[in-house]
Design an enzyme around this catalytic site. Structure first.
Site, PDB file in Angstrom:
ATOM      1  N   ASP A 147       0.746  -1.068  -0.006  1.00  0.00           N
ATOM      2  CA  ASP A 147      -0.046   0.120   0.125  1.00  0.00           C
ATOM      3  C   ASP A 147       0.938   1.285   0.009  1.00  0.00           C
ATOM      4  O   ASP A 147       1.922   1.169   0.601  1.00  0.00           O
ATOM      5  CB  ASP A 147      -0.882  -0.010   1.382  1.00  0.00           C
ATOM      6  CG  ASP A 147      -2.046   0.832   1.042  1.00  0.00           C
ATOM      7  OD1 ASP A 147      -1.996   2.199   0.714  1.00  0.00           O
ATOM      8  OD2 ASP A 147      -3.265   0.363   1.426  1.00  0.00           O
ATOM      9  N   CYS A 205     -12.705 -13.292 -17.482  1.00  0.00           N
ATOM     10  CA  CYS A 205     -14.061 -13.910 -18.251  1.00  0.00           C
ATOM     11  C   CYS A 205     -15.196 -13.339 -17.904  1.00  0.00           C
ATOM     12  O   CYS A 205     -16.096 -13.358 -18.938  1.00  0.00           O
ATOM     13  CB  CYS A 205     -13.768 -15.294 -17.662  1.00  0.00           C
ATOM     14  SG  CYS A 205     -12.324 -16.446 -18.446  1.00  0.00           S
ATOM     15  N   CYS A 245     -15.326   4.918  -3.345  1.00  0.00           N
ATOM     16  CA  CYS A 245     -16.172   4.975  -2.215  1.00  0.00           C
ATOM     17  C   CYS A 245     -16.078   6.708  -1.471  1.00  0.00           C
ATOM     18  O   CYS A 245     -16.837   7.241  -0.842  1.00  0.00           O
ATOM     19  CB  CYS A 245     -15.362   4.243  -0.903  1.00  0.00           C
ATOM     20  SG  CYS A 245     -15.565   2.746  -1.176  1.00  0.00           S
ATOM     21  N   CYS A 276     -10.557 -15.738 -24.106  1.00  0.00           N
ATOM     22  CA  CYS A 276      -9.940 -14.878 -22.998  1.00  0.00           C
ATOM     23  C   CYS A 276      -8.552 -14.694 -23.227  1.00  0.00           C
ATOM     24  O   CYS A 276      -7.722 -15.454 -23.405  1.00  0.00           O
ATOM     25  CB  CYS A 276     -10.174 -15.323 -21.522  1.00  0.00           C
ATOM     26  SG  CYS A 276      -9.284 -14.353 -20.352  1.00  0.00           S
TER      27      CYS A 276
END
Length: 270
Positions: A64, A175, A189, A246
């Protein structure tokens, strides 16, 4: 009950696992030997890290690049008010270490990118997608499928959440979603909001999937998307069918994430 792989303190700490026939000393030893990379130490990453640390996953990587903000604290429960302004990897690592000294923590204060994802993923047994953006989701899917590394995916929005598990083969995230929606089509958010307890539920789903993968018990969400509606308290399963065309898990797949631009729609070029 005793086992040469677990000392007396570990037998006490993990006793509720050890007495389960489905886990037992061997399953707990497998957890202690396992390594998991959690990408994102926010809303989803918080419960994932809590439960994986408590379960005794021996090595946790936390990736992060953000710092703790006060607006995070409504749902990112491993961080506290005193952590505001700190790198999330630091406060998350401190939380894990305080919870369980058996767990070692790798701090990756960075944004996962096409340049570093291969080396990051290669160092772990399982990867958890606890990110909050489409480029990272597609990047992790592609990197994990190409390296055959199991991936637990989760996402949240207002009252709704979803989770699935990709075991490295077919089907994969592409997919179901071949490319990302146009920028701005799905609010994040910060603009749409999210129910504070929602990531706790979805993150617990993800942590459960990871533990099952490590101990080799139960049926995972591979091939199924679990959709959870907290407002109605309902769940729905959406089957994910393998797409033979795919570009990542199909018959003629790409060889490297370097072939894909993870900006805009994250589409794989023909």
């Amino acid at each position: 009950m005793s086992d040469p792989n677990l000392d007396a303190e570990q037998l006490d700490r993990y006793s509720r696992h050890v007495i389960m026939d489905d886990v037992g000393p061997a399953g707990q030893a497998a957890l202690l030997d396992a390594s998991v990379l959690v990408v994102g130490a926010g809303g989803l990453g918080s419960p994932v890290l809590q439960y994986l640390a408590a379960a005794g996953v021996g090595r946790l990587g936390i990736a992060d690049a953000d710092q703790v903000e006060r607006s995070n604290l409504q749902r990112q429960v491993i961080h506290g008010d005193s952590d505001v302004g700190r790198p999330k990897v630091d406060s998350a690592a401190e939380f894990v270490t305080n919870l369980n000294p058996d767990v070692s923590v790798d701090r990756h204060e960075l944004r996962v990118s096409a340049e570093n994802v291969r080396s990051l993923v290669a160092d772990y047994d399982v990867v958890v997608d606890a990110s909050d953006n489409f480029p990272t989701r597609f990047l992790l899917n592609d990197a994990c499928v190409l390296s055959e590394t199991p991936l637990s995916h989760g996402a949240i929005y207002r009252f709704e959440g979803q989770a699935t598990t990709i075991t490295g083969g077919q089907p994969c995230y592409r997919c179901l979603f071949p490319e990302a929606p146009p920028e701005g089509a799905v609010p994040n958010c910060a603009t749409a909001g999210v129910l504070g307890v929602l990531p706790g539920t979805v993150g617990a789903f993800q942590a459960t999937e990871v533990v099952k993968l490590i101990i080799g018990e139960g049926e995972t969400l591979d091939g199924r998307l679990l959709v959870y509606d907290a407002a109605d308290m309902t769940t729905e399963e959406v089957p994910i069918r393998a797409n033979p065309d795919c570009p990542v898990c199909g018959e003629e797949s790409i060889e490297s994430v370097a072939e894909v631009s993870y900006a805009d729609g994250c589409a794989v070029p023909e």
